[in-house]
Design a protein around this motif. Structure first.
Motif, PDB file in Angstrom:
ATOM      1  N   SER A 210      26.668 -37.572   7.660  1.00 50.43           N
ATOM      2  CA  SER A 210      27.202 -37.250   6.341  1.00 50.43           C
ATOM      3  C   SER A 210      26.457 -37.987   5.243  1.00 50.43           C
ATOM      4  CB  SER A 210      28.691 -37.620   6.272  1.00 50.43           C
ATOM      5  OG  SER A 210      29.439 -36.863   7.188  1.00 50.43           O
ATOM      6  N   VAL A 211      25.917 -39.161   5.556  1.00 53.63           N
ATOM      7  CA  VAL A 211      25.227 -39.977   4.557  1.00 53.63           C
ATOM      8  C   VAL A 211      23.725 -39.749   4.627  1.00 53.63           C
ATOM      9  CG1 VAL A 211      26.978 -41.768   4.407  1.00 53.63           C
ATOM     10  CG2 VAL A 211      25.226 -41.921   6.182  1.00 53.63           C
ATOM     11  N   ASP A 212      23.070 -40.015   3.516  1.00 52.17           N
ATOM     12  CA  ASP A 212      21.618 -39.903   3.442  1.00 52.17           C
ATOM     13  C   ASP A 212      20.989 -41.110   4.142  1.00 52.17           C
ATOM     14  OD1 ASP A 212      19.244 -38.723   2.702  1.00 52.17           O
ATOM     15  OD2 ASP A 212      19.197 -39.673   0.727  1.00 52.17           O
ATOM     16  N   ILE A 213      19.820 -40.920   4.725  1.00 55.28           N
ATOM     17  CA  ILE A 213      19.079 -42.030   5.317  1.00 55.28           C
ATOM     18  C   ILE A 213      17.623 -41.947   4.879  1.00 55.28           C
ATOM     19  CG2 ILE A 213      20.569 -42.373   7.319  1.00 55.28           C
ATOM     20  CD1 ILE A 213      18.608 -40.786   9.002  1.00 55.28           C
TER      21      ILE A 213
ATOM     22  N   GLY B 196      28.938 -43.615  -1.997  1.00 52.85           N
ATOM     23  CA  GLY B 196      28.983 -44.046  -3.387  1.00 52.85           C
ATOM     24  C   GLY B 196      27.612 -44.268  -3.978  1.00 52.85           C
ATOM     25  N   ARG B 197      26.578 -43.873  -3.239  1.00 58.65           N
ATOM     26  CA  ARG B 197      25.204 -44.121  -3.671  1.00 58.65           C
ATOM     27  C   ARG B 197      24.364 -42.861  -3.473  1.00 58.65           C
ATOM     28  NH1 ARG B 197      27.906 -48.253  -1.692  1.00 58.65           N
ATOM     29  NH2 ARG B 197      27.331 -50.407  -2.181  1.00 58.65           N
ATOM     30  N   GLY B 198      23.544 -42.552  -4.466  1.00 59.64           N
ATOM     31  CA  GLY B 198      22.582 -41.459  -4.333  1.00 59.64           C
ATOM     32  C   GLY B 198      23.213 -40.147  -3.922  1.00 59.64           C
TER      33      GLY B 198
ATOM     34  N   GLY C 294      19.158 -51.138 -14.164  1.00 56.95           N
ATOM     35  CA  GLY C 294      20.461 -51.330 -14.789  1.00 56.95           C
ATOM     36  C   GLY C 294      21.393 -50.153 -14.549  1.00 56.95           C
ATOM     37  N   ARG C 295      20.865 -48.929 -14.732  1.00 58.00           N
ATOM     38  CA  ARG C 295      21.673 -47.740 -14.491  1.00 58.00           C
ATOM     39  C   ARG C 295      22.100 -47.659 -13.035  1.00 58.00           C
ATOM     40  NH1 ARG C 295      17.699 -45.493 -17.885  1.00 58.00           N
ATOM     41  NH2 ARG C 295      16.582 -44.646 -16.078  1.00 58.00           N
ATOM     42  N   ASP C 296      21.159 -47.990 -12.133  1.00 58.91           N
ATOM     43  CA  ASP C 296      21.427 -47.946 -10.700  1.00 58.91           C
ATOM     44  C   ASP C 296      22.534 -48.914 -10.327  1.00 58.91           C
ATOM     45  OD1 ASP C 296      20.636 -46.567  -8.436  1.00 58.91           O
ATOM     46  OD2 ASP C 296      19.336 -48.183  -7.731  1.00 58.91           O
ATOM     47  N   THR C 297      22.459 -50.113 -10.867  1.00 57.16           N
ATOM     48  CA  THR C 297      23.460 -51.131 -10.547  1.00 57.16           C
ATOM     49  C   THR C 297      24.816 -50.746 -11.114  1.00 57.16           C
ATOM     50  OG1 THR C 297      21.777 -52.866 -10.511  1.00 57.16           O
ATOM     51  CG2 THR C 297      24.060 -53.565 -10.760  1.00 57.16           C
ATOM     52  N   ARG C 298      24.843 -50.292 -12.363  1.00 54.57           N
ATOM     53  CA  ARG C 298      26.123 -49.917 -12.969  1.00 54.57           C
ATOM     54  C   ARG C 298      26.801 -48.791 -12.195  1.00 54.57           C
ATOM     55  NH1 ARG C 298      23.172 -50.844 -17.758  1.00 54.57           N
ATOM     56  NH2 ARG C 298      22.767 -48.627 -18.040  1.00 54.57           N
TER      57      ARG C 298
END
Length: 253
Positions: free
Chosen positions: A3-6, A48-50, A166-170
């Motif tokens: 289900s998740v990207d790798i 929650g990422r990418g 910054g955008r990535d972290t937020r």
């Protein structure tokens, strides 16, 4: 398919890398590159990422472990490396999978309340108020990952700028809340980890917060086939920022 990207690189036996809190798969690119001649490295882009799914209301450790098991099944990998919260996930995955080896760098295991958590309500308040940079600084300072003074001021400035980092972290700051709640819910006397029977290499740094260093010998005493290596000059972010090539050397040893 998982289900998740790798993100996959290298050749050789499979090694699944599980990122820590606020970390993305790309933060482990240097670690993966340093291992690529010995392993096929599969870095998970956690929820929650990418392009991976969001962390919804059903999120918990079972969600993370299920994702790791899916990646292991899809890739045929039999080794896992987890950093911080990713190390906690790795240990729990090892209770469910037949693995050749587990490597955990300062896993986010809380023993008898060792992991700080009193900071979470203020962190949530600042996020809800749109104070993303202040929330991040509060988290890092409360967890003893950064000192006060100029470093915090500089970090706040960087977080507020419209940079890719910054955008990535937020974007991942909301995931800290659910992950911290999972860590707190799993607080124990550590005896559950006797169920981890695979060979375990626990790694740590002499410059990391004391609560992370102190749990390592407790885990070694608990798990039947574990050893620990603490490198004095490493800090908590050695795998992703400070010394990924050196950490890769410990994994390869």
């Amino acid at each position: 398919m998982p289900s998740v990207d790798i993100v996959t690189t290298g050749t050789g036996p499979g090694l699944v890398v599980i990122p820590g809190t606020t970390r993305r798969a790309r933060h482990y690119a240097s670690l993966a590159a340093a291992l690529a001649d010995a392993y096929t490295v599969h870095v998970i882009e956690r929820r929650g990422r990418g392009r991976s799914p969001a962390q919804d209301d059903s999120y918990g450790m079972e969600t993370e472990v299920g994702d790791v098991l899916d990646v292991l099944a899809a890739t045929g990998a039999r080794q896992v490396f987890g950093h911080s919260y990713g190390g906690l996930i790795a240990l729990h995955a090892a209770m469910r999978a037949d693995l050749d080896r587990v490597i955990a760098y300062e896993p986010g295991v809380s023993v008898h309340g060792s992991m700080p958590s009193a900071w979470l309500p203020e962190y949530e308040r600042r996020l809800a108020a749109g104070q993303d940079a202040r929330a991040m600084v509060h988290f890092l300072h409360a967890m003893d990952f950064v000192p006060g003074g100029p470093v915090v001021t500089a970090l706040t400035f960087v977080m507020q700028r419209c940079t890719a980092e910054g955008r990535d972290t937020r974007a991942v700051l909301p995931t800290v809340i659910r992950e911290q709640r999972v860590t707190a819910a799993l607080d124990s006397d550590a005896t559950r980890y006797t169920a981890v029977t695979a060979p375990v290499l626990l790694l740590g740094g002499g410059r990391s917060p004391a609560y992370l260093q102190e749990v390592l010998p407790l885990l070694v005493e608990t798990m039947p086939n574990a050893k620990v290596v603490v490198t004095p000059e490493f800090d908590h972010n050695a795998p992703d920022l400070g010394a990924p090539s050196a950490v890769a050397g410990l994994i390869r040893a």
